[in-house]
Design a protein around this motif. Sequence first.
Motif, PDB file in Angstrom:
ATOM      1  N   UNK A 113       0.831  -1.203  -0.041  1.00 29.88           N
ATOM      2  CA  UNK A 113      -0.099  -0.022  -0.112  1.00 29.88           C
ATOM      3  C   UNK A 113       0.760   1.313  -0.053  1.00 29.88           C
ATOM      4  N   UNK A 114       1.920   1.244   0.666  1.00 33.13           N
ATOM      5  CA  UNK A 114       2.747   2.439   0.778  1.00 33.13           C
ATOM      6  C   UNK A 114       3.507   2.414  -0.232  1.00 33.13           C
ATOM      7  N   UNK A 115       3.885   1.483  -1.008  1.00 29.75           N
ATOM      8  CA  UNK A 115       4.402   1.609  -2.544  1.00 29.75           C
ATOM      9  C   UNK A 115       3.775   2.059  -3.495  1.00 29.75           C
ATOM     10  N   UNK A 116       2.396   1.424  -3.545  1.00 29.61           N
ATOM     11  CA  UNK A 116       1.491   1.746  -4.602  1.00 29.61           C
ATOM     12  C   UNK A 116       0.462   2.763  -4.360  1.00 29.61           C
ATOM     13  N   UNK A 117       0.206   3.217  -3.261  1.00 32.70           N
ATOM     14  CA  UNK A 117      -0.673   4.325  -2.996  1.00 32.70           C
ATOM     15  C   UNK A 117      -2.007   3.902  -3.484  1.00 32.70           C
ATOM     16  N   UNK A 118      -2.733   4.977  -3.990  1.00 37.83           N
ATOM     17  CA  UNK A 118      -3.818   4.775  -4.471  1.00 37.83           C
ATOM     18  C   UNK A 118      -4.086   3.630  -5.627  1.00 37.83           C
ATOM     19  N   UNK A 119      -2.884   3.376  -6.292  1.00 35.46           N
ATOM     20  CA  UNK A 119      -2.705   2.314  -7.289  1.00 35.46           C
ATOM     21  C   UNK A 119      -3.393   0.956  -6.648  1.00 35.46           C
ATOM     22  N   UNK A 120      -3.540   0.831  -5.394  1.00 40.28           N
ATOM     23  CA  UNK A 120      -3.757  -0.352  -4.764  1.00 40.28           C
ATOM     24  C   UNK A 120      -5.368  -0.497  -5.106  1.00 40.28           C
ATOM     25  N   UNK A 121      -6.191   0.366  -5.281  1.00 39.15           N
ATOM     26  CA  UNK A 121      -7.492   0.163  -5.445  1.00 39.15           C
ATOM     27  C   UNK A 121      -7.789   0.276  -7.029  1.00 39.15           C
ATOM     28  N   UNK A 122      -6.876  -0.147  -7.873  1.00 41.42           N
ATOM     29  CA  UNK A 122      -7.019  -0.641  -9.232  1.00 41.42           C
ATOM     30  C   UNK A 122      -6.218  -1.622  -9.384  1.00 41.42           C
ATOM     31  N   UNK A 123      -6.518  -2.407 -10.419  1.00 43.09           N
ATOM     32  CA  UNK A 123      -5.852  -3.700 -10.816  1.00 43.09           C
ATOM     33  C   UNK A 123      -4.353  -3.178 -10.952  1.00 43.09           C
ATOM     34  N   UNK A 124      -3.616  -4.056 -10.023  1.00 44.84           N
ATOM     35  CA  UNK A 124      -2.227  -4.015  -9.962  1.00 44.84           C
ATOM     36  C   UNK A 124      -1.516  -4.737 -11.033  1.00 44.84           C
ATOM     37  N   UNK A 125      -1.876  -5.708 -11.718  1.00 38.07           N
ATOM     38  CA  UNK A 125      -1.626  -6.159 -12.766  1.00 38.07           C
ATOM     39  C   UNK A 125      -2.836  -6.688 -13.601  1.00 38.07           C
ATOM     40  N   UNK A 182     -17.934 -10.897 -11.091  1.00 37.86           N
ATOM     41  CA  UNK A 182     -18.089  -9.696 -10.978  1.00 37.86           C
ATOM     42  C   UNK A 182     -16.853  -8.756 -10.588  1.00 37.86           C
ATOM     43  N   UNK A 183     -16.608  -7.686 -10.683  1.00 40.76           N
ATOM     44  CA  UNK A 183     -15.359  -6.887 -10.324  1.00 40.76           C
ATOM     45  C   UNK A 183     -14.908  -6.957  -8.865  1.00 40.76           C
ATOM     46  N   UNK A 184     -13.823  -7.545  -8.826  1.00 40.73           N
ATOM     47  CA  UNK A 184     -13.382  -7.503  -7.031  1.00 40.73           C
ATOM     48  C   UNK A 184     -13.607  -5.991  -6.443  1.00 40.73           C
ATOM     49  N   UNK A 185     -13.432  -5.199  -7.031  1.00 39.03           N
ATOM     50  CA  UNK A 185     -13.645  -3.799  -6.378  1.00 39.03           C
ATOM     51  C   UNK A 185     -15.255  -3.712  -5.553  1.00 39.03           C
ATOM     52  N   UNK A 186     -16.019  -4.326  -6.582  1.00 41.12           N
ATOM     53  CA  UNK A 186     -17.450  -4.268  -5.837  1.00 41.12           C
ATOM     54  C   UNK A 186     -17.537  -5.375  -4.485  1.00 41.12           C
ATOM     55  N   UNK A 187     -16.773  -6.285  -4.705  1.00 42.91           N
ATOM     56  CA  UNK A 187     -16.871  -7.302  -3.633  1.00 42.91           C
ATOM     57  C   UNK A 187     -15.974  -6.663  -2.382  1.00 42.91           C
TER      58      UNK A 187
END
Lengths: 261, 141
Positions: A113-125, A182-187
């Motif tokens: 989380x520290x490394x990726x910041x808000x990117x954690x809330x998007x697909x990292x890969x 279903x998108x993991x973000x909804x879950x």
Amino acid sequence: MHSVELETNLATREAITEHLAQMLEGLYSTDAMASETDGSREAALGELEAFSARGYGRRNFIDADTSRLSAYLRHGQLSITEVAAHAKQHATGRERDEFLKQLSWREFFYLVMEQEGTGTLQNLEPPKYAVRWQAELPDDIRDGDTGLPCVDAWVERLVTDNYLHNHERLWFAAYVTHFRRVDWKAGWDFFREHLLDGDIASNALSWQWVASTFSNKPYFMNQENIAKYSGNRWCATCRVACPFRKSYETLERELFGTTFS
Amino acid sequence: MSALVWLHGGSLSCTDPAMEANPDAPAIFVFDRPFLQENRIAFARLQFMYEGAISALRGRAQTRACVGVQVEEILKFAKNCGCTAVHATQVYSPELERTFDALEEAGLEVVVYAADRLTSYSGSVKRFSAFWRKVEREVLG
């Protein structure tokens, strides 16, 4: 936007419930019911004191005696070093080491989380299989009305206990992302709504791990796995057409169109 | 320069690093109304947090717990207490970073304490298995 002062000298948990229900009206998504788990530092210390890691080797079984400390770690009532120090003092052998390793997942997620910041809330890969996920969580899942006794029981427990065993979290996440597309973000958002330990780092990254956007392959389970680790809790009496009752090879082919093993 | 402590959702304890560093400072906890209006959060979660907050605030001479716009409420409390700095512990969340920035823009000094850590590892991270190989000895030792 107006502000409201809150009372801090409330003698009982019931008084806190009554006060917050009124002062936070319109700002919560459920009925005004407290969890059985008390959020005070004093209660957290009580839970920590009671935890010995005995039986922790069975932690993957949903009736196992897990620590239930995650909510206190999430919100800071307990620090990760005091929990680790307690484990080193009171647990022994493989159970001690396994608990400390599990605790390290929390540290790992926070470093990501520290490394990726808000990117954690998007697909990292990119996901490791061709998939188009739908954005919204279907109502039958949110309402615990899928008709699958195990899935509906996980939702019931999530909503009423504000807790799920880690294996139930993984099963539910796999059902939502792979079986229902279903998108993991909804879950994740559904988990964050209800879990006392709901946060970005541990929960969003665990969902990404299942979805394969933060792992080399998707996590999934079959009925045999659910039956084994639940002590046959739902399968013994289940009469529905079970989407999980297949071999891993068949499920891989059906869900992902490829094999990962 | 007098300081206040901001207790946020990841620091609800009297042993929080920012609280321990400022044992006599005023302290505040805010339920952020805009966040709660935009995000679905169960009541049980809010009570759990609030129980942590009031337990952490107990025993301090000057405290405040409220519902409002987080930044505005912290600024208002700072003015009332004559504080020019806000101290808080780091946890990584987009909301927290935005609040730190807004408090600084409004003229408060922001002092951030490192969160409690299990390891001293500071390299990049991608997969747990590789991370575990690097920290195993330190964690189990």
